[in-house]
Design a protein around this motif. Structure first.
Motif, PDB file in Angstrom:
ATOM      1  N   CYS A   1       4.372 -24.487 -23.592  1.00 49.32           N
ATOM      2  CA  CYS A   1       5.148 -23.918 -23.073  1.00 49.32           C
ATOM      3  C   CYS A   1       4.790 -23.041 -21.937  1.00 49.32           C
ATOM      4  O   CYS A   1       4.239 -22.269 -22.446  1.00 49.32           O
ATOM      5  CB  CYS A   1       5.053 -23.190 -24.957  1.00 49.32           C
ATOM      6  SG  CYS A   1       6.755 -21.697 -24.782  1.00 49.32           S
TER       7      CYS A   1
ATOM      8  N   CYS B   1       4.389 -19.673 -23.617  1.00 53.12           N
ATOM      9  CA  CYS B   1       3.416 -18.863 -24.027  1.00 53.12           C
ATOM     10  C   CYS B   1       2.458 -19.253 -22.606  1.00 53.12           C
ATOM     11  O   CYS B   1       1.402 -17.809 -23.000  1.00 53.12           O
ATOM     12  CB  CYS B   1       2.490 -20.808 -24.927  1.00 53.12           C
ATOM     13  SG  CYS B   1       3.144 -20.384 -26.640  1.00 53.12           S
TER      14      CYS B   1
ATOM     15  N   HIS C   1       2.555 -24.774 -28.188  1.00 48.42           N
ATOM     16  CA  HIS C   1       2.435 -23.922 -28.107  1.00 48.42           C
ATOM     17  C   HIS C   1       1.526 -23.008 -28.626  1.00 48.42           C
ATOM     18  O   HIS C   1       0.820 -23.904 -29.445  1.00 48.42           O
ATOM     19  CB  HIS C   1       3.692 -22.920 -29.227  1.00 48.42           C
ATOM     20  CG  HIS C   1       5.159 -23.710 -28.634  1.00 48.42           C
ATOM     21  ND1 HIS C   1       6.154 -22.880 -27.878  1.00 48.42           N
ATOM     22  CD2 HIS C   1       6.002 -24.364 -29.408  1.00 48.42           C
ATOM     23  CE1 HIS C   1       6.679 -23.754 -27.624  1.00 48.42           C
ATOM     24  NE2 HIS C   1       6.599 -24.812 -28.805  1.00 48.42           N
TER      25      HIS C   1
ATOM     26  N   GLY D   1       8.077 -20.854 -30.101  1.00 43.62           N
ATOM     27  CA  GLY D   1       7.536 -21.623 -31.478  1.00 43.62           C
ATOM     28  C   GLY D   1       8.039 -20.640 -32.445  1.00 43.62           C
ATOM     29  O   GLY D   1       8.286 -21.897 -34.099  1.00 43.62           O
TER      30      GLY D   1
ATOM     31  N   CYS E   1       5.761 -16.906 -30.135  1.00 46.14           N
ATOM     32  CA  CYS E   1       6.556 -17.068 -28.815  1.00 46.14           C
ATOM     33  C   CYS E   1       8.074 -17.564 -29.628  1.00 46.14           C
ATOM     34  O   CYS E   1       8.024 -17.948 -30.907  1.00 46.14           O
ATOM     35  CB  CYS E   1       6.133 -18.145 -28.569  1.00 46.14           C
ATOM     36  SG  CYS E   1       7.299 -19.825 -27.364  1.00 46.14           S
TER      37      CYS E   1
HETATM   38 ZN   LIG Z   1       5.886 -21.142 -26.686  1.00 49.72          ZN
END
Ligand SMILES: [Zn+2]
Length: 57
Positions: free
Chosen positions: A48, A51, A22, A30, A27
């Motif tokens: 990700c 992200c 991430h 995250g 996020c």
């Molecule tokens: Zn992420």
């Protein structure tokens, strides 16, 4: 929201966010990472998807 240095978790994540890194501090995936499982770096993983989406806003 802010872009941060890449980070990942050493714990298995739930699909579809497993084995990714991430780079957004807001996020939702995250944010679920426990502090003790947090590591810096990309770990050779793909980014990700959430992200990626946040980054394009
Ligand atoms: Zn992420």
């Amino acid at each position: 929201m802010a872009k941060v240095r890449p980070y990942h978790t050493v714990e298995p994540e739930l699909a579809p966010e497993r084995n990714v890194y991430h780079d957004q501090d807001n996020c939702p995936y995250g944010l679920r990472i426990e502090p003790e499982h947090l590591r810096l770096g990309e770990a050779g993983r793909p980014k990700c998807l959430e992200c990626e989406r946040l980054d394009r806003r």
